[in-house]
Design a protein around this motif. Structure first.
Motif, PDB file in Angstrom:
ATOM      1  N   ASP B 111     -17.331  48.733  29.856  1.00  0.00           N
ATOM      2  CA  ASP B 111     -18.088  50.914  28.732  1.00  0.00           C
ATOM      3  C   ASP B 111     -16.806  51.207  28.271  1.00  0.00           C
ATOM      4  N   SER B 112     -15.979  49.933  28.483  1.00  0.00           N
ATOM      5  CA  SER B 112     -14.773  50.961  27.530  1.00  0.00           C
ATOM      6  C   SER B 112     -14.525  50.585  26.248  1.00  0.00           C
ATOM      7  N   ASP B 121     -21.145  41.870  27.681  1.00  0.00           N
ATOM      8  CA  ASP B 121     -21.337  43.528  28.907  1.00  0.00           C
ATOM      9  C   ASP B 121     -21.602  42.788  30.229  1.00  0.00           C
ATOM     10  N   LEU B 122     -21.527  42.896  31.414  1.00  0.00           N
ATOM     11  CA  LEU B 122     -21.425  42.188  32.330  1.00  0.00           C
ATOM     12  C   LEU B 122     -22.987  43.513  32.909  1.00  0.00           C
ATOM     13  N   HIS B 123     -23.076  44.743  32.491  1.00  0.00           N
ATOM     14  CA  HIS B 123     -24.460  45.767  33.160  1.00  0.00           C
ATOM     15  C   HIS B 123     -25.606  44.539  32.433  1.00  0.00           C
ATOM     16  N   ALA B 161     -25.491  51.078  38.074  1.00  0.00           N
ATOM     17  CA  ALA B 161     -24.828  51.181  37.570  1.00  0.00           C
ATOM     18  C   ALA B 161     -24.340  52.804  38.375  1.00  0.00           C
ATOM     19  N   GLY B 162     -25.679  53.716  38.814  1.00  0.00           N
ATOM     20  CA  GLY B 162     -25.328  54.796  39.811  1.00  0.00           C
ATOM     21  C   GLY B 162     -24.032  54.519  40.295  1.00  0.00           C
ATOM     22  N   PHE B 163     -24.702  53.736  41.564  1.00  0.00           N
ATOM     23  CA  PHE B 163     -23.587  53.494  43.568  1.00  0.00           C
ATOM     24  C   PHE B 163     -22.104  53.465  42.786  1.00  0.00           C
ATOM     25  N   GLU B 164     -22.030  52.234  41.903  1.00  0.00           N
ATOM     26  CA  GLU B 164     -20.805  52.277  40.791  1.00  0.00           C
ATOM     27  C   GLU B 164     -20.233  52.564  40.538  1.00  0.00           C
ATOM     28  N   ALA B 165     -20.534  54.197  39.400  1.00  0.00           N
ATOM     29  CA  ALA B 165     -19.910  54.865  38.976  1.00  0.00           C
ATOM     30  C   ALA B 165     -19.757  56.097  40.408  1.00  0.00           C
TER      31      ALA B 165
END
Lengths: 209, 209
Positions: B111-112, B121-123, B161-165
């Motif tokens: 992401d960075s 990109d693992l996502h 992704a939201g749970f992670e963030a």
């Protein structure tokens, strides 16, 4: 009076510039001199308005909180029911994440451990609002009978945070089409059958456009 | 042989240390000397293994990709069907985000913007896998007839992704209970009625524990 106006304008330019640099470089890396230069003001002027970088971050969060307040304030749309209000607000929030660097930086600053205390956690404020809207849908009878308002809020808050996080890499995640597909999937589960057909997954603002 | 073993151990210690500091301070802020000190090796040893911070970030991503591969590799569980494999993998991934700093840092590095090129990109890799699993559920006939595999994948990828963030701020978002509530809400929409009762929202690993 003119002097006061100028001061407000300088303060806003510094907030905007700080948001841009926090967003681009991160809170830790962004420097005060770059922020003042980008705002077109002197270092002295910056320090007149803000005692520290943390104070500047606090002002960015406050400005973002006001924008979030306008998004969730809605008003006048009560006729559409709680679920439509939520759909519309989620579209406005994702538009904000795309186009409004102050809103985006304000949400991110809450996540950043270095800027702790800079401002309230906007994710938490948004979450509280989403929970209240689902509770309202439950009272209205527009939430499906076998769905818990808390679980519905959890799913929506997580997905919106995910759209925001993934959107930083690939703007497609913040597009209205993506969010419309999400609501199209979720609404048949969330909404009472009798109101489902009335709900506009793309948001009521899209009907005007 | 002993020397080679020591080299592998040093390399792994550096990857672990780099992941911890990228995770805590960010890629830009983390310094090579802090990374080597934390790994208990000299600066020289670090430079023997990694030519640059970007090379170190690449190694973190590669190690995280291997762990993601193990999570999505599954194997032996095919009997449970595609949807259960996905539920189980999502629980393993969130456990990883909680406890495995290499996995977490690897996802974040993608992401960075500063670490661009550090690794894949693992996502996106996770997303591709989720899409393939829903396509498989569609072929099996376990995906509900009126649900698009793509839309289902979009919702699950966004929520994870939201749970992670959000989990970075509040670990509750990464708890098995939260993910179980999410699946409990979503599965009645996603799964064909005939298989719904067989699916374990808390993951099949939870039955053993």
């Amino acid at each position: 009076m003119a002097r006061q106006e100028r001061a407000v304008r300088t303060r806003n330019a510094l907030i905007e510039s700080a948001a841009e640099l926090f967003d681009r470089d991160g809170f830790e890396t962004a420097s005060l001199s770059t922020i003042s230069a980008r705002a077109g003001v002197s270092n002295g002027a910056l320090h007149f308005h803000f005692a520290s970088k943390a104070a500047l971050a606090g002002a960015v969060c406050e400005a973002a909180a006001q924008r979030l307040g306008r998004i969730t304030g809605g008003g006048g749309e009560q006729a559409d029911g709680a679920l439509q209000i939520l759909i519309d607000a989620s579209h406005a929030l994702l538009r904000g994440f795309s186009h409004d660097v102050v809103l985006r930086a304000g949400f991110d600053l809450g996540d950043s451990p270095e800027s702790t205390g800079a401002g309230e956690d906007l994710h938490r404020r948004w979450q509280g609002w989403v929970e209240a809207v689902f509770a309202q849908a439950d009272r209205e009878g527009t939430l499906a009978g076998d769905v818990s308002a808390q679980d519905a809020a959890l799913a929506v808050v997580a997905a919106v945070a995910g759209f925001e996080a993934l959107g930083g890499q690939d703007p497609q995640w913040l597009s209205p089409a993506t969010l419309t597909r999400f609501w199209g999937l979720l609404l048949p589960r969330l909404a009472e059958k009798s109101v489902l057909d009335r709900l506009v997954a793309s948001g009521t603002a899209s009907r005007a456009g």
